[in-house]
Design a protein around this motif. Sequence first.
Motif, PDB file in Angstrom:
ATOM      1  N   GLN A  20      -1.298 -13.750 -10.255  1.00 53.30           N
ATOM      2  CA  GLN A  20      -1.388 -13.797  -8.799  1.00 53.30           C
ATOM      3  C   GLN A  20      -0.758 -12.572  -8.162  1.00 53.30           C
ATOM      4  OE1 GLN A  20      -3.070 -16.092  -6.937  1.00 53.30           O
ATOM      5  NE2 GLN A  20      -2.656 -14.691  -5.256  1.00 53.30           N
ATOM      6  N   ARG A  21       0.386 -12.138  -8.676  1.00 52.96           N
ATOM      7  CA  ARG A  21       1.059 -10.971  -8.123  1.00 52.96           C
ATOM      8  C   ARG A  21       0.211  -9.716  -8.285  1.00 52.96           C
ATOM      9  NH1 ARG A  21       7.476 -11.592  -9.740  1.00 52.96           N
ATOM     10  NH2 ARG A  21       7.910 -13.212  -8.208  1.00 52.96           N
ATOM     11  N   LEU A  22      -0.365  -9.535  -9.448  1.00 52.14           N
ATOM     12  CA  LEU A  22      -1.206  -8.352  -9.672  1.00 52.14           C
ATOM     13  C   LEU A  22      -2.451  -8.379  -8.785  1.00 52.14           C
ATOM     14  CD1 LEU A  22      -0.902  -7.940 -13.535  1.00 52.14           C
ATOM     15  CD2 LEU A  22       0.302  -6.694 -11.742  1.00 52.14           C
ATOM     16  N   GLU A  23      -2.954  -9.567  -8.530  1.00 52.14           N
ATOM     17  CA  GLU A  23      -4.104  -9.680  -7.634  1.00 52.14           C
ATOM     18  C   GLU A  23      -3.752  -9.207  -6.223  1.00 52.14           C
ATOM     19  OE1 GLU A  23      -6.851 -13.202  -5.733  1.00 52.14           O
ATOM     20  OE2 GLU A  23      -6.102 -13.442  -7.787  1.00 52.14           O
ATOM     21  N   TYR A  24      -2.583  -9.608  -5.725  1.00 55.71           N
ATOM     22  CA  TYR A  24      -2.132  -9.157  -4.407  1.00 55.71           C
ATOM     23  C   TYR A  24      -2.000  -7.631  -4.362  1.00 55.71           C
ATOM     24  CZ  TYR A  24      -0.853 -13.905  -2.870  1.00 55.71           C
ATOM     25  OH  TYR A  24      -0.871 -15.230  -2.490  1.00 55.71           O
ATOM     26  N   VAL A  25      -1.382  -7.075  -5.384  1.00 58.56           N
ATOM     27  CA  VAL A  25      -1.156  -5.629  -5.401  1.00 58.56           C
ATOM     28  C   VAL A  25      -2.480  -4.881  -5.515  1.00 58.56           C
ATOM     29  CG1 VAL A  25      -0.070  -3.724  -6.644  1.00 58.56           C
ATOM     30  CG2 VAL A  25       1.168  -5.862  -6.338  1.00 58.56           C
ATOM     31  N   ARG A  26      -3.346  -5.316  -6.398  1.00 52.52           N
ATOM     32  CA  ARG A  26      -4.646  -4.635  -6.560  1.00 52.52           C
ATOM     33  C   ARG A  26      -5.458  -4.690  -5.274  1.00 52.52           C
ATOM     34  NH1 ARG A  26      -4.900  -7.287 -12.160  1.00 52.52           N
ATOM     35  NH2 ARG A  26      -4.288  -5.574 -13.522  1.00 52.52           N
ATOM     36  N   GLU A  27      -5.373  -5.816  -4.575  1.00 53.65           N
ATOM     37  CA  GLU A  27      -6.086  -5.946  -3.301  1.00 53.65           C
ATOM     38  C   GLU A  27      -5.549  -4.937  -2.279  1.00 53.65           C
ATOM     39  OE1 GLU A  27      -6.243  -9.199   0.244  1.00 53.65           O
ATOM     40  OE2 GLU A  27      -6.413  -9.959  -1.801  1.00 53.65           O
ATOM     41  N   ALA A  28      -4.236  -4.760  -2.252  1.00 47.05           N
ATOM     42  CA  ALA A  28      -3.630  -3.820  -1.303  1.00 47.05           C
ATOM     43  C   ALA A  28      -3.944  -2.374  -1.675  1.00 47.05           C
ATOM     44  CB  ALA A  28      -2.118  -4.031  -1.249  1.00 47.05           C
ATOM     45  N   TRP A  29      -4.128  -2.101  -2.952  1.00 51.01           N
ATOM     46  CA  TRP A  29      -4.360  -0.731  -3.415  1.00 51.01           C
ATOM     47  C   TRP A  29      -5.835  -0.367  -3.505  1.00 51.01           C
ATOM     48  CZ3 TRP A  29      -0.630   0.017  -8.182  1.00 51.01           C
ATOM     49  CH2 TRP A  29       0.695  -0.044  -7.734  1.00 51.01           C
ATOM     50  N   THR A  30      -6.723  -1.229  -3.097  1.00 53.27           N
ATOM     51  CA  THR A  30      -8.163  -1.051  -3.294  1.00 53.27           C
ATOM     52  C   THR A  30      -8.668   0.319  -2.862  1.00 53.27           C
ATOM     53  OG1 THR A  30      -8.582  -3.405  -3.098  1.00 53.27           O
ATOM     54  CG2 THR A  30     -10.432  -1.946  -2.681  1.00 53.27           C
ATOM     55  N   ASP A  31      -8.322   0.802  -1.699  1.00 51.27           N
ATOM     56  CA  ASP A  31      -8.906   2.041  -1.178  1.00 51.27           C
ATOM     57  C   ASP A  31      -8.048   3.285  -1.425  1.00 51.27           C
ATOM     58  OD1 ASP A  31     -11.035   0.569  -0.233  1.00 51.27           O
ATOM     59  OD2 ASP A  31     -10.116   0.243   1.714  1.00 51.27           O
ATOM     60  N   LEU A  32      -6.996   3.173  -2.191  1.00 49.65           N
ATOM     61  CA  LEU A  32      -6.166   4.353  -2.446  1.00 49.65           C
ATOM     62  C   LEU A  32      -6.932   5.330  -3.325  1.00 49.65           C
ATOM     63  CD1 LEU A  32      -2.654   2.777  -3.082  1.00 49.65           C
ATOM     64  CD2 LEU A  32      -3.453   3.976  -1.062  1.00 49.65           C
ATOM     65  N   PRO A  33      -6.880   6.627  -2.988  1.00 43.88           N
ATOM     66  CA  PRO A  33      -7.663   7.610  -3.735  1.00 43.88           C
ATOM     67  C   PRO A  33      -7.301   7.711  -5.216  1.00 43.88           C
ATOM     68  CG  PRO A  33      -6.594   8.631  -1.827  1.00 43.88           C
ATOM     69  CD  PRO A  33      -6.160   7.211  -1.887  1.00 43.88           C
ATOM     70  N   ALA A  34      -6.045   7.547  -5.566  1.00 40.97           N
ATOM     71  CA  ALA A  34      -5.633   7.694  -6.956  1.00 40.97           C
ATOM     72  C   ALA A  34      -5.839   6.436  -7.775  1.00 40.97           C
ATOM     73  CB  ALA A  34      -4.164   8.101  -7.028  1.00 40.97           C
ATOM     74  N   TRP A  35      -6.179   5.335  -7.129  1.00 41.96           N
ATOM     75  CA  TRP A  35      -6.279   4.051  -7.825  1.00 41.96           C
ATOM     76  C   TRP A  35      -7.563   3.956  -8.620  1.00 41.96           C
ATOM     77  CZ3 TRP A  35      -3.995   0.598 -10.244  1.00 41.96           C
ATOM     78  CH2 TRP A  35      -4.514  -0.677 -10.428  1.00 41.96           C
ATOM     79  N   ARG A  43       0.832  -1.203   0.000  1.00 48.38           N
ATOM     80  CA  ARG A  43       0.000   0.000   0.000  1.00 48.38           C
ATOM     81  C   ARG A  43       0.873   1.263   0.000  1.00 48.38           C
ATOM     82  NH1 ARG A  43      -5.148   1.126   0.749  1.00 48.38           N
ATOM     83  NH2 ARG A  43      -5.727   3.092   1.686  1.00 48.38           N
ATOM     84  N   ARG A  44       1.940   1.259   0.804  1.00 51.52           N
ATOM     85  CA  ARG A  44       2.848   2.416   0.824  1.00 51.52           C
ATOM     86  C   ARG A  44       3.487   2.641  -0.537  1.00 51.52           C
ATOM     87  NH1 ARG A  44       4.143   0.194   5.790  1.00 51.52           N
ATOM     88  NH2 ARG A  44       6.038  -0.754   4.955  1.00 51.52           N
ATOM     89  N   GLN A  45       3.817   1.551  -1.218  1.00 53.16           N
ATOM     90  CA  GLN A  45       4.391   1.699  -2.552  1.00 53.16           C
ATOM     91  C   GLN A  45       3.344   2.212  -3.539  1.00 53.16           C
ATOM     92  OE1 GLN A  45       7.646   1.600  -3.024  1.00 53.16           O
ATOM     93  NE2 GLN A  45       7.654   1.212  -0.824  1.00 53.16           N
ATOM     94  N   GLY A  46       2.098   1.838  -3.342  1.00 50.38           N
ATOM     95  CA  GLY A  46       1.022   2.381  -4.170  1.00 50.38           C
ATOM     96  C   GLY A  46       0.862   3.875  -3.944  1.00 50.38           C
TER      97      GLY A  46
END
Length: 112
Positions: free
Chosen positions: A95-110, A63-66
């Motif tokens: 699988q990797r993109l799924e993990y990242v997208r899950e972590a970035w779900t609530d980021l305002p810019a996402w 999330r921090r990297q996002g």
Amino acid sequence: MKRPLTTNFAAPAPSSAPELDPSPAPSWREAAPIVATLIRTLEAIEAGPKAGPAMRAHRSAMRRQGEAAAALGGSEAMRDVLEQIAQIDPARAAQRLEYVREAWTDLPAWRP
């Protein structure tokens, strides 16, 4: 003796602010540290437990990297980071993109 604050300055008329050019897309060099950190985090997820405190820590790191990617260039930079992650190892990309997208779900810019 202090002077009382009695001056009334009229607010200046609102000026039309010049339109800012959208920030240029970040180069791969600017996004490289973010991608490298995400890859290391994803490799740790693949090697370790998928639940519990370790996974929460990994999700927080992603999330921090996002947030860093969003600060670099908004949703466009975030998409570029995901593309780079997918290109590094196409066999594990889904699988990797799924993990990242899950972590970035609530980021305002996402914008998925």
